[in-house]
Scaffold this active site. Structure first.
Site, PDB file in Angstrom:
ATOM      1  N   CYS A  31       0.836  -1.213   0.000  1.00  0.00           N
ATOM      2  CA  CYS A  31       0.000   0.000   0.000  1.00  0.00           C
ATOM      3  C   CYS A  31       0.869   1.260   0.000  1.00  0.00           C
ATOM      4  CB  CYS A  31      -0.916  -0.034   1.224  1.00  0.00           C
ATOM      5  SG  CYS A  31      -1.786   1.504   1.551  1.00  0.00           S
ATOM      6  N   CYS A  34       0.004   3.864   2.711  1.00  0.00           N
ATOM      7  CA  CYS A  34       0.440   3.361   4.020  1.00  0.00           C
ATOM      8  C   CYS A  34       1.887   3.741   4.285  1.00  0.00           C
ATOM      9  CB  CYS A  34       0.287   1.840   4.092  1.00  0.00           C
ATOM     10  SG  CYS A  34      -1.410   1.235   3.909  1.00  0.00           S
TER      11      CYS A  34
END
Length: 302
Positions: A31, A34
């Protein structure tokens, strides 16, 4: 920061949140957002110095936990306090917005210090060390003047030690709140009783005088209530409540229910601070408090 799995979730998140807010960051290695949010969270955890705990959960590896929180997209952050989720946000927010989110919930540095001082004071009291307890509570109040729990414990201990003038000085900043706070109102009830007894010139022979008047007239509520207030000043709490029950059994509404209100104030004064417990558990209740709560209920509801 700690990596959380199913195995350590209960200890590192639920149990830990009973003492400090825990921010759970659901993320995954693939991600992109993230990867930008993670360093921000870690930086703030360091900067906030123990005011919250950061727990990271790899949502790919820990799908059971992700499902338990209903995670639909990542990154998603969930804040837990006292074992329960209280707030959260989705997406890689900029540092300023994350900081604003945290500041809504996490305690200030002053609140953290005051809470630690208060806990240490209770430990000292349990060991009979009133000097240390008084010092810790005084420091807690100075550090965080808005902490009414610490102030309650501080003023209460001063009164227990007979330092009435010091108690009044410490109570003065919150006296206007007494009518809206059960705890602060209880302290005012105690101090009002001290003032009443001092103004009435009651001495060691007072109890005999009370008993003689009551023996002559069981419904002499003014004398019964005066005796209850005198007993409060002697810190004879159960005797005071027994006297107030005598009034309540005969006239619950006497003098705008002052007997019931004073009885409830005494319960507040004698109840020990409840320890923090895990979610779903009930803290133990003082047996004396429990008994006198039942007695009050049985009289008031009869």
């Amino acid at each position: 920061m700690i990596d959380v799995t199913v195995e350590n979730f209960e200890a590192e998140v639920v149990a830990a949140s009973m003492n400090v807010p825990v921010l759970v960051d659901f993320w995954a290695p693939w991600c992109g957002p993230c990867k930008s949010l993670g360093p921000v969270l870690e930086k703030l955890e360091t900067e906030y110095v123990g005011r919250f705990k950061l727990a990271k959960i790899d949502s790919d590896q820990e799908q059971q936990l992700a499902g338990m929180f209903g995670i639909r997209s990542i990154p998603t952050c969930v804040l837990l306090m006292n074992g329960q989720p209280v707030d959260g946000f989705m997406g890689a927010l900029p540092e300023g917005q994350v900081r604003a989110f945290l500041d809504k919930h996490v305690p200030t540095a002053e609140e953290m210090v005051a809470e630690a001082e208060e806990e240490e004071a209770q430990e000292a009291l349990a060991e009979g060390d009133t000097g240390t307890a008084l010092e810790k509570l005084q420091h807690a109040v100075v550090t965080d003047p808005a902490n009414d729990d610490a102030r309650f414990d501080y003023v209460k201990l001063l009164l227990q030690l007979g330092r009435e003038d010091d108690a009044k000085v410490a109570f003065a900043p919150v006296i206007a709140k007494a009518a809206m706070s059960r705890k602060l109102g209880a302290l005012k009830t105690w101090m009002d009783a001290l003032d009443f007894v001092a103004s009435g010139a009651y001495d060691a022979s007072a109890e005999a005088g009370f008993e003689a008047k009551i023996a002559a007239n069981k419904r002499d509520f003014d004398t019964r209530y005066a005796r209850a207030r005198w007993l409060i000043t002697q810190q004879r709490w159960t005797d005071a409540m027994d006297e107030l029950l005598e009034i309540l059994m005969r006239d619950k509404a006497w003098s705008e229910e002052i007997a019931r209100k004073t009885y409830v104030a005494i319960l507040e004064l004698i109840e020990a601070p409840k320890p923090k417990v895990a979610e779903g558990q009930i803290p133990p209740e003082d047996p004396v408090v429990a008994t006198y709560r039942r007695r009050l209920s049985s009289v008031v509801l009869s």
